[in-house]
Scaffold this motif. Structure first.
Motif, short mmCIF file in Angstrom:
data_model
loop_
_atom_site.label_atom_id
_atom_site.label_comp_id
_atom_site.label_asym_id
_atom_site.label_seq_id
_atom_site.Cartn_x
_atom_site.Cartn_y
_atom_site.Cartn_z
N LEU A 79 33.17 39.96 47.83
CA LEU A 79 33.37 41.37 48.17
C LEU A 79 33.89 42.16 46.97
CD1 LEU A 79 34.88 41.12 51.77
CD2 LEU A 79 32.61 41.91 51.12
N LEU A 80 34.74 41.53 46.15
CA LEU A 80 35.27 42.20 44.96
C LEU A 80 34.16 42.55 43.98
CD1 LEU A 80 38.56 40.22 44.27
CD2 LEU A 80 38.40 42.70 44.56
N GLU A 81 33.23 41.61 43.77
CA GLU A 81 32.12 41.87 42.84
C GLU A 81 31.28 43.06 43.31
OE1 GLU A 81 30.84 37.89 40.56
OE2 GLU A 81 30.33 37.90 42.68
N LYS A 82 31.01 43.12 44.59
CA LYS A 82 30.25 44.23 45.15
C LYS A 82 31.04 45.53 45.04
CE LYS A 82 27.93 45.67 49.42
NZ LYS A 82 27.65 45.31 50.84
N ASN A 90 38.43 30.17 40.68
CA ASN A 90 37.16 30.91 40.59
C ASN A 90 37.21 31.78 39.34
OD1 ASN A 90 34.98 32.82 40.95
ND2 ASN A 90 34.93 32.23 43.11
N GLU A 91 36.44 31.38 38.32
CA GLU A 91 36.52 32.04 37.01
C GLU A 91 36.02 33.49 37.03
OE1 GLU A 91 32.28 30.31 35.25
OE2 GLU A 91 34.18 29.49 34.55
N LYS A 92 35.30 33.86 38.07
CA LYS A 92 34.83 35.25 38.18
C LYS A 92 35.99 36.23 38.28
CE LYS A 92 30.43 34.09 40.41
NZ LYS A 92 29.62 34.21 41.66
N LEU A 93 37.15 35.72 38.72
CA LEU A 93 38.32 36.57 38.88
C LEU A 93 38.89 37.07 37.56
CD1 LEU A 93 40.20 34.82 41.82
CD2 LEU A 93 39.27 37.14 41.82
N TYR A 94 38.51 36.42 36.44
CA TYR A 94 39.03 36.87 35.14
C TYR A 94 38.53 38.29 34.83
CZ TYR A 94 39.89 37.36 30.18
OH TYR A 94 40.31 37.84 28.95
N ALA A 95 37.22 38.49 34.90
CA ALA A 95 36.65 39.80 34.61
C ALA A 95 37.12 40.84 35.64
CB ALA A 95 35.12 39.72 34.60
N SER A 124 39.98 40.82 37.27
CA SER A 124 41.38 41.16 36.98
C SER A 124 41.50 42.10 35.80
CB SER A 124 42.18 39.88 36.69
OG SER A 124 42.28 39.08 37.84
N GLN A 125 40.70 41.87 34.77
CA GLN A 125 40.76 42.73 33.59
C GLN A 125 40.34 44.16 33.92
OE1 GLN A 125 41.92 41.98 30.36
NE2 GLN A 125 42.72 40.29 31.57
N LYS A 126 39.29 44.29 34.71
CA LYS A 126 38.83 45.63 35.08
C LYS A 126 39.88 46.36 35.91
CE LYS A 126 34.92 48.21 36.94
NZ LYS A 126 33.49 48.17 37.33
N LEU A 127 40.49 45.64 36.85
CA LEU A 127 41.52 46.26 37.69
C LEU A 127 42.75 46.64 36.88
CD1 LEU A 127 41.31 44.05 40.91
CD2 LEU A 127 40.71 46.46 40.71
N LYS A 128 43.13 45.78 35.94
CA LYS A 128 44.29 46.08 35.10
C LYS A 128 44.07 47.37 34.31
CE LYS A 128 47.40 44.10 31.63
NZ LYS A 128 47.52 45.36 30.88
N ASN A 129 42.87 47.54 33.77
CA ASN A 129 42.56 48.75 33.01
C ASN A 129 42.65 50.00 33.89
OD1 ASN A 129 42.14 47.31 30.66
ND2 ASN A 129 39.94 47.08 31.02
N ILE A 130 42.20 49.86 35.13
CA ILE A 130 42.28 51.00 36.06
C ILE A 130 43.73 51.33 36.35
CG2 ILE A 130 41.80 51.76 38.43
CD1 ILE A 130 39.20 50.09 38.27
N TYR A 131 44.53 50.32 36.70
CA TYR A 131 45.94 50.56 37.01
C TYR A 131 46.69 51.18 35.83
CZ TYR A 131 45.52 47.77 41.33
OH TYR A 131 45.17 47.30 42.57
N ASP A 132 46.38 50.71 34.62
CA ASP A 132 47.07 51.20 33.43
C ASP A 132 46.71 52.66 33.11
OD1 ASP A 132 48.44 48.87 33.03
OD2 ASP A 132 47.11 48.08 31.48
#
Length: 371
Positions: free
Chosen positions: A87-90, A152-157, A159-167
């Motif tokens: 669901l996160l990827e979508k 699940n290694e997909k969570l790396y990308a 997490s990075q995208k979400l971190k950029n949004i939050y910042d």
């Protein structure tokens, strides 16, 4: 100070009730200082929750939509990681996809500011509206996902995208106990809903005498099938159980309360002798504010739990029980009903949060002091 005829859009995660209860406390505080502020609450919590918790004079509309994925829960204590990632990827392909109606509504409403309690959608919408955005958090989803990357290694990308949004938020308010210090954040005291009715009134409404104690049981904003209900009926203690019940019902010494009952939950906490259940931010902080013991189930697979446990132990108002103990009802015989905590005044962070937010909109805003 003059009323400011402004509209604030407030995006709220519905992962449990903690984000919503915190938002309620901030909205009510902003309203106290300026009756002219209107609110558009973006969440998928029902209208009844907001009507029961916001002051009657608050001018708000609840725009129902999902504001984040969080973790896809299978029940109050477990989640499905693979479904979460899918669901996160979508969701992250285009965060604002399908939100044209919401954007048009906020544009027409002349929203002047966006507040997000960990909703990344709200931050992106604020950019489209070309208005400032405040992030209120004690954790963010990128931080929650980090230890799950090994599963699940997909969570790396992700997490990075979400971190950029939050910042990218213009103002970041970190509410104690927060999980990770942010150098650009403003750190404030815990936020909780103030109490409304005295314990004697709450007990009467529950069908109890003023001198009767009761234990409050709750798993927060996610429904749970309690397995110990029959065990409670054999106890001499009274219990009030919050859950997925169609209506308030009393069975001997047990009162069953619907999740969205008309009772103000902080009032139930303060009227109780102590609280048992899943530890989430909202329940924990309201126990802390009411000086009530919390016998809590912590989740080993949810990163925030370790921070909450540390806070509870440091403040000395609770202890841990296991999920097996909770389900079996073994905790009943271990309840210490005599050792009430010493009452202490607790500072509410909602006043400072309201001041910082309104300073972004109307410099010089001063909310009323709580004397």
């Amino acid at each position: 100070m003059k009323d400011v005829p402004q509209t604030i859009a407030y995006f709220v995660s519905s992962h449990g009730f903690g984000h919503a209860t915190r938002s309620v406390a901030i909205i009510n505080e902003i309203h106290e200082g300026n009756k002219g502020v209107k609110f558009i609450i973006v969440s998928n919590l029902p209208d009844l929750f907001w009507k029961n918790n916001l002051r009657p004079s608050v001018d708000f509309k609840n725009y129902q939509t999902q504001t984040d994925i969080g973790l896809v829960q299978t029940d109050s204590f477990h989640f499905d990681l693979e479904k979460t990632v899918s669901l996160l990827e979508k969701y992250l392909k285009e965060l604002t996809n399908g939100l044209k109606n919401l954007f048009d509504f906020l544009l027409k409403s002349e929203a002047c500011h966006v507040i997000c309690d960990i909703s990344p959608i709200g931050i992106q919408v604020a950019k489209l509206l070309n208005v400032k955005c405040t992030l209120v958090e004690n954790f963010t989803w990128d931080w929650i996902y980090e230890p799950l990357i090994t599963k699940n290694e997909k969570l790396y990308a992700i997490s990075q995208k979400l971190k950029n949004i939050y910042d990218s938020a213009d103002l970041r308010i970190q509410v104690r106990p927060f999980c990770e210090f942010h150098p650009n954040g403003i750190q404030i005291e815990p936020i909780y809903r103030p109490f409304n009715k005295p314990p004697r009134v709450i007990k009467k409404q529950l069908g109890l005498d003023e001198g009767q104690d009761f234990v409050l049981v709750s798993t927060g904003g996610i429904a749970y099938q309690y397995k110990f209900l029959d065990s409670l009926k054999n106890s001499k203690q009274n219990f009030v159980i919050c859950g997925d019940f169609p209506k308030m019902k009393t069975i001997r010494n047990v009162v069953l309360l619907p999740m969205y009952s008309s009772f103000h939950f902080p009032d139930l906490v303060r009227a109780s002798n102590q609280v048992v259940g899943k530890v989430g931010y909202g329940t924990m902080i309201e126990c802390w504010a009411a000086n009530r013991k919390l016998h809590g189930v912590f989740r080993d697979d949810f990163r925030e739990s370790a921070i909450l446990k540390k806070f509870i132990m440091a403040e000395g108002f609770g202890k841990e029980i296991t999920l097996d103990q909770f389900n079996s009802g073994d905790w009943i015989i271990d309840l210490d009903l005599t050792g009430l905590l010493v009452s202490k005044f607790k500072t509410n962070g909602n006043e400072l949060a309201a001041r910082e937010i309104m300073e972004q909109i109307s410099p010089g805003f001063e909310p009323p002091t709580n004397n």
